[in-house]
Write a protein that holds these residues in place. Sequence first.
Motif, PDB file in Angstrom:
ATOM      1  N   PHE A   9       0.824  -1.209   0.000  1.00 26.13           N
ATOM      2  CA  PHE A   9       0.000   0.000   0.000  1.00 26.13           C
ATOM      3  C   PHE A   9       0.861   1.264   0.000  1.00 26.13           C
ATOM      4  CE2 PHE A   9      -3.647  -2.466   2.257  1.00 26.13           C
ATOM      5  CZ  PHE A   9      -3.878  -3.151   1.079  1.00 26.13           C
ATOM      6  N   LEU A  10       1.995   1.227   0.700  1.00 30.82           N
ATOM      7  CA  LEU A  10       2.891   2.389   0.694  1.00 30.82           C
ATOM      8  C   LEU A  10       3.499   2.610  -0.681  1.00 30.82           C
ATOM      9  CD1 LEU A  10       4.655   1.791   4.120  1.00 30.82           C
ATOM     10  CD2 LEU A  10       3.300   3.802   3.529  1.00 30.82           C
ATOM     11  N   GLN A  11       3.901   1.535  -1.352  1.00 27.77           N
ATOM     12  CA  GLN A  11       4.433   1.678  -2.711  1.00 27.77           C
ATOM     13  C   GLN A  11       3.372   2.227  -3.659  1.00 27.77           C
ATOM     14  OE1 GLN A  11       7.519   1.443  -3.372  1.00 27.77           O
ATOM     15  NE2 GLN A  11       8.290   0.331  -1.602  1.00 27.77           N
ATOM     16  N   ALA A  12       2.123   1.784  -3.490  1.00 25.96           N
ATOM     17  CA  ALA A  12       1.038   2.296  -4.328  1.00 25.96           C
ATOM     18  C   ALA A  12       0.816   3.788  -4.085  1.00 25.96           C
ATOM     19  CB  ALA A  12      -0.250   1.515  -4.048  1.00 25.96           C
ATOM     20  N   ALA A  13       0.893   4.205  -2.805  1.00 29.85           N
ATOM     21  CA  ALA A  13       0.706   5.619  -2.494  1.00 29.85           C
ATOM     22  C   ALA A  13       1.818   6.466  -3.105  1.00 29.85           C
ATOM     23  CB  ALA A  13       0.652   5.820  -0.974  1.00 29.85           C
ATOM     24  N   TYR A  14       3.066   6.016  -2.981  1.00 29.49           N
ATOM     25  CA  TYR A  14       4.178   6.795  -3.531  1.00 29.49           C
ATOM     26  C   TYR A  14       4.205   6.753  -5.059  1.00 29.49           C
ATOM     27  CZ  TYR A  14       6.200   7.914   0.964  1.00 29.49           C
ATOM     28  OH  TYR A  14       6.404   8.448   2.218  1.00 29.49           O
ATOM     29  N   LEU A  15       3.567   5.753  -5.641  1.00 20.00           N
ATOM     30  CA  LEU A  15       3.370   5.782  -7.096  1.00 20.00           C
ATOM     31  C   LEU A  15       2.540   7.007  -7.484  1.00 20.00           C
ATOM     32  CD1 LEU A  15       3.488   4.516  -9.952  1.00 20.00           C
ATOM     33  CD2 LEU A  15       1.460   3.182  -9.321  1.00 20.00           C
ATOM     34  N   GLY A  16       1.574   7.359  -6.618  1.00 19.21           N
ATOM     35  CA  GLY A  16       0.782   8.557  -6.880  1.00 19.21           C
ATOM     36  C   GLY A  16       1.627   9.812  -6.938  1.00 19.21           C
ATOM     37  N   VAL A  17       2.667   9.903  -6.084  1.00 21.74           N
ATOM     38  CA  VAL A  17       3.574  11.054  -6.132  1.00 21.74           C
ATOM     39  C   VAL A  17       4.263  11.133  -7.484  1.00 21.74           C
ATOM     40  CG1 VAL A  17       5.587  12.151  -5.074  1.00 21.74           C
ATOM     41  CG2 VAL A  17       3.940  10.947  -3.639  1.00 21.74           C
ATOM     42  N   SER A  18       4.739   9.977  -7.981  1.00 19.85           N
ATOM     43  CA  SER A  18       5.413   9.957  -9.284  1.00 19.85           C
ATOM     44  C   SER A  18       4.464  10.336 -10.411  1.00 19.85           C
ATOM     45  CB  SER A  18       6.003   8.562  -9.540  1.00 19.85           C
ATOM     46  OG  SER A  18       6.995   8.247  -8.587  1.00 19.85           O
ATOM     47  N   ILE A  19       3.226   9.855 -10.335  1.00 20.53           N
ATOM     48  CA  ILE A  19       2.240  10.200 -11.368  1.00 20.53           C
ATOM     49  C   ILE A  19       2.006  11.710 -11.385  1.00 20.53           C
ATOM     50  CG2 ILE A  19      -0.183   9.954 -12.058  1.00 20.53           C
ATOM     51  CD1 ILE A  19      -0.066   7.098 -10.971  1.00 20.53           C
ATOM     52  N   GLY A  20       1.835  12.299 -10.198  1.00 23.36           N
ATOM     53  CA  GLY A  20       1.641  13.745 -10.135  1.00 23.36           C
ATOM     54  C   GLY A  20       2.841  14.519 -10.626  1.00 23.36           C
ATOM     55  N   SER A  21       4.044  14.025 -10.316  1.00 23.95           N
ATOM     56  CA  SER A  21       5.264  14.710 -10.742  1.00 23.95           C
ATOM     57  C   SER A  21       5.428  14.678 -12.255  1.00 23.95           C
ATOM     58  CB  SER A  21       6.486  14.058 -10.076  1.00 23.95           C
ATOM     59  OG  SER A  21       6.380  14.119  -8.678  1.00 23.95           O
ATOM     60  N   VAL A  22       5.084  13.540 -12.866  1.00 24.39           N
ATOM     61  CA  VAL A  22       5.230  13.405 -14.319  1.00 24.39           C
ATOM     62  C   VAL A  22       4.144  14.191 -15.061  1.00 24.39           C
ATOM     63  CG1 VAL A  22       5.152  11.761 -16.233  1.00 24.39           C
ATOM     64  CG2 VAL A  22       6.423  11.191 -14.160  1.00 24.39           C
ATOM     65  N   CYS A  23       2.927  14.159 -14.537  1.00 23.05           N
ATOM     66  CA  CYS A  23       1.803  14.798 -15.242  1.00 23.05           C
ATOM     67  C   CYS A  23       1.767  16.310 -15.063  1.00 23.05           C
ATOM     68  CB  CYS A  23       0.480  14.208 -14.751  1.00 23.05           C
ATOM     69  SG  CYS A  23       0.234  12.467 -15.166  1.00 23.05           S
ATOM     70  N   GLY A  24       2.354  16.818 -13.966  1.00 24.07           N
ATOM     71  CA  GLY A  24       2.274  18.244 -13.676  1.00 24.07           C
ATOM     72  C   GLY A  24       2.708  19.157 -14.806  1.00 24.07           C
ATOM     73  N   PRO A  25       3.926  18.975 -15.372  1.00 18.00           N
ATOM     74  CA  PRO A  25       4.346  19.870 -16.463  1.00 18.00           C
ATOM     75  C   PRO A  25       3.445  19.817 -17.684  1.00 18.00           C
ATOM     76  CG  PRO A  25       6.229  18.692 -15.546  1.00 18.00           C
ATOM     77  CD  PRO A  25       5.009  18.079 -14.944  1.00 18.00           C
ATOM     78  N   PHE A  26       2.885  18.645 -17.984  1.00 19.06           N
ATOM     79  CA  PHE A  26       1.998  18.531 -19.145  1.00 19.06           C
ATOM     80  C   PHE A  26       0.676  19.258 -18.903  1.00 19.06           C
ATOM     81  CE2 PHE A  26       4.789  14.816 -19.461  1.00 19.06           C
ATOM     82  CZ  PHE A  26       5.230  14.943 -20.762  1.00 19.06           C
ATOM     83  N   ILE A  27       0.176  19.194 -17.659  1.00 25.05           N
ATOM     84  CA  ILE A  27      -1.051  19.929 -17.339  1.00 25.05           C
ATOM     85  C   ILE A  27      -0.795  21.428 -17.352  1.00 25.05           C
ATOM     86  CG2 ILE A  27      -2.828  20.285 -15.579  1.00 25.05           C
ATOM     87  CD1 ILE A  27      -2.313  17.454 -14.594  1.00 25.05           C
ATOM     88  N   ALA A  28       0.396  21.837 -16.914  1.00 24.68           N
ATOM     89  CA  ALA A  28       0.698  23.267 -16.789  1.00 24.68           C
ATOM     90  C   ALA A  28       0.937  23.946 -18.128  1.00 24.68           C
ATOM     91  CB  ALA A  28       1.924  23.447 -15.884  1.00 24.68           C
ATOM     92  N   ARG A  29       1.511  23.231 -19.090  1.00 20.75           N
ATOM     93  CA  ARG A  29       1.993  23.867 -20.313  1.00 20.75           C
ATOM     94  C   ARG A  29       0.953  24.733 -21.034  1.00 20.75           C
ATOM     95  NH1 ARG A  29       6.455  23.491 -23.181  1.00 20.75           N
ATOM     96  NH2 ARG A  29       7.239  21.774 -21.922  1.00 20.75           N
ATOM     97  N   PRO A  30      -0.309  24.293 -21.206  1.00 21.43           N
ATOM     98  CA  PRO A  30      -1.259  25.143 -21.945  1.00 21.43           C
ATOM     99  C   PRO A  30      -1.572  26.477 -21.273  1.00 21.43           C
ATOM    100  CG  PRO A  30      -2.059  22.882 -21.784  1.00 21.43           C
ATOM    101  CD  PRO A  30      -0.908  23.002 -20.851  1.00 21.43           C
ATOM    102  N   PHE A  31      -1.284  26.609 -19.974  1.00 24.55           N
ATOM    103  CA  PHE A  31      -1.675  27.814 -19.240  1.00 24.55           C
ATOM    104  C   PHE A  31      -0.497  28.738 -18.955  1.00 24.55           C
ATOM    105  CE2 PHE A  31      -4.321  24.200 -17.842  1.00 24.55           C
ATOM    106  CZ  PHE A  31      -5.517  24.603 -18.414  1.00 24.55           C
TER     107      PHE A  31
END
Length: 538
Positions: A195-217
């Motif tokens: 469960f801890l590895q699954a939770a920290y996977l969420g951190v990686s997902i947010g870190s990778v997706c953040g720049p792509f979400i930000a770019r249009p704005f």
Amino acid sequence: MASFWKSEGLGLHTKKPYQTYDWRGKGTEYIPFLKEPRDGNDAILINKEEKLKLSLAESGNEPLSTEVIIEVVICILAFVGRGLCLNSVGPTLIDLRQIAHFTVPQAAWIFVSQSTGFLIGSLLAKRVLQEFNNKLSLSLCLLSQAVFTTCIPAFSSAIIMCLMFVGQGVALGVVGIGVCATCIRIGGKKRNGMFLQAAYLGVSIGSVCGPFIARPFLSNLAHHEVNTYDEEQPRLVNTYLQEGYDNLTTVGLLEQFLRPTTPDPAPPLHLFTQTHVYIYYAIIGVILCVPAFAFFILYKRSGDPIRNLKVDDSQSESLALQDWTLPLFIAVAMIFIQCLLYFGIQDAYSNLLTTFAILGPPNFTKTQGVYLSSLFWASMCFGRLNGIWIAKLLGPFKLLMMDMTMGGIAAAVLLLFSNRYAEVLWGFTVVLGLSFATVNGATVSWAANHLPGNNYILAIIMVGRCTGLLLLPTTVTTLFQKTGPMSLMYALLLTVILMVTTLLISQLIAHKFGVDGKLHSKSEMKKLRSEKEGIYGF
């Protein structure tokens, strides 16, 4: 130990002699499990069905309930928002400068503000989660994190913007410990690593997706205004934005630090079009509201009071340093140092990797350097995805040893050959990312299985993280500047060796001085001895 048996529902001295509980503490059918003692000669009766249930719970093979799966998913969503918040500053720094009109050197205060808030939140988390209902606390902290994050670009004052980052950091600190504690609670000894590895996977997902979400704005160059400047200025601007935009803190700030005599490559702020970065921060706020309301719904369904009626004794006792045994103190100190080293070298390596590839012997282009840094984070994301299942198969100690062995091999090869062969730098950066991916979750899982007072130990781990982020990157960067780029690889190998040393010392102490592998405080040891005397009539 008594609280453990009660929480597992083994029914010691229960009023209902045939009432049993499953591994989550919920009532089940009446099975002759523990007969209430009428005199000292009564025996414990356990039937075959209950033995099977107990063995499944201990082995971690009991099917997951819907409630547990839902809670894990909510924890993952909370950590996706965590990844978005922690990695939002770099891609949006120019736009935040455009709003608050601060200089590039002043931008360092933003990073300091967020880290300071994170440290404060980590110190407050233990008391908050001990006094108040965990689900409600996580809900309110996630909601406040959403509010502070949304308000960051709403103010044109740099001071107020930094205060918003402090507030965001405080919420991040409490939520980080709360989510880890939740994963430990619902996962038990056998599943908390998953469960801890699954939770920290969420951190990686947010870190990778953040720049792509930000770019249009984000703001772009107003090209019709560039003609008023000399030909060198647009070239610097385009290189700065197109090749290093997502790694602004790496390519821009570090290059300025390492080459202080060169002019600032960042273009004047009036060269940029109107920014819409506030939409990006509002999106992060909305994403954070999803787990916030989900935790609130779980709280309302549970029917629990706002304040915890009974405080876990082990949590309160762990605060008293005089109650610690010497083995416990050494083991906790080793875990603190390990977290300091891990988080510090991870941040130093990821931030300096692009600069090492560009200014060091590999002599990469800026585009290649940015891709190399992105590859490191992508490999960590992939490693955490696989770590969910590996954590269940190996356990925290074996997983940590595997990670650090791989990390040591990668660090040694990078030290010997990265300055001569670009392929080695690419390939073993991936190996290093895979090995670093599961260290965080496995360390928390090891601490939960071998040390008392989960919330308190989690707070120590988070403080170690903040300390490492403040000390190690600065030290490595200074060495990088004074002795050359290869100092990064020397620091990497030395840090991994020290991490292995601290882990082995901790494991040896837990094995030699722990009760069933778990260390206890002095008061807990007295309780265990008194319980043993009561059971066996000593």
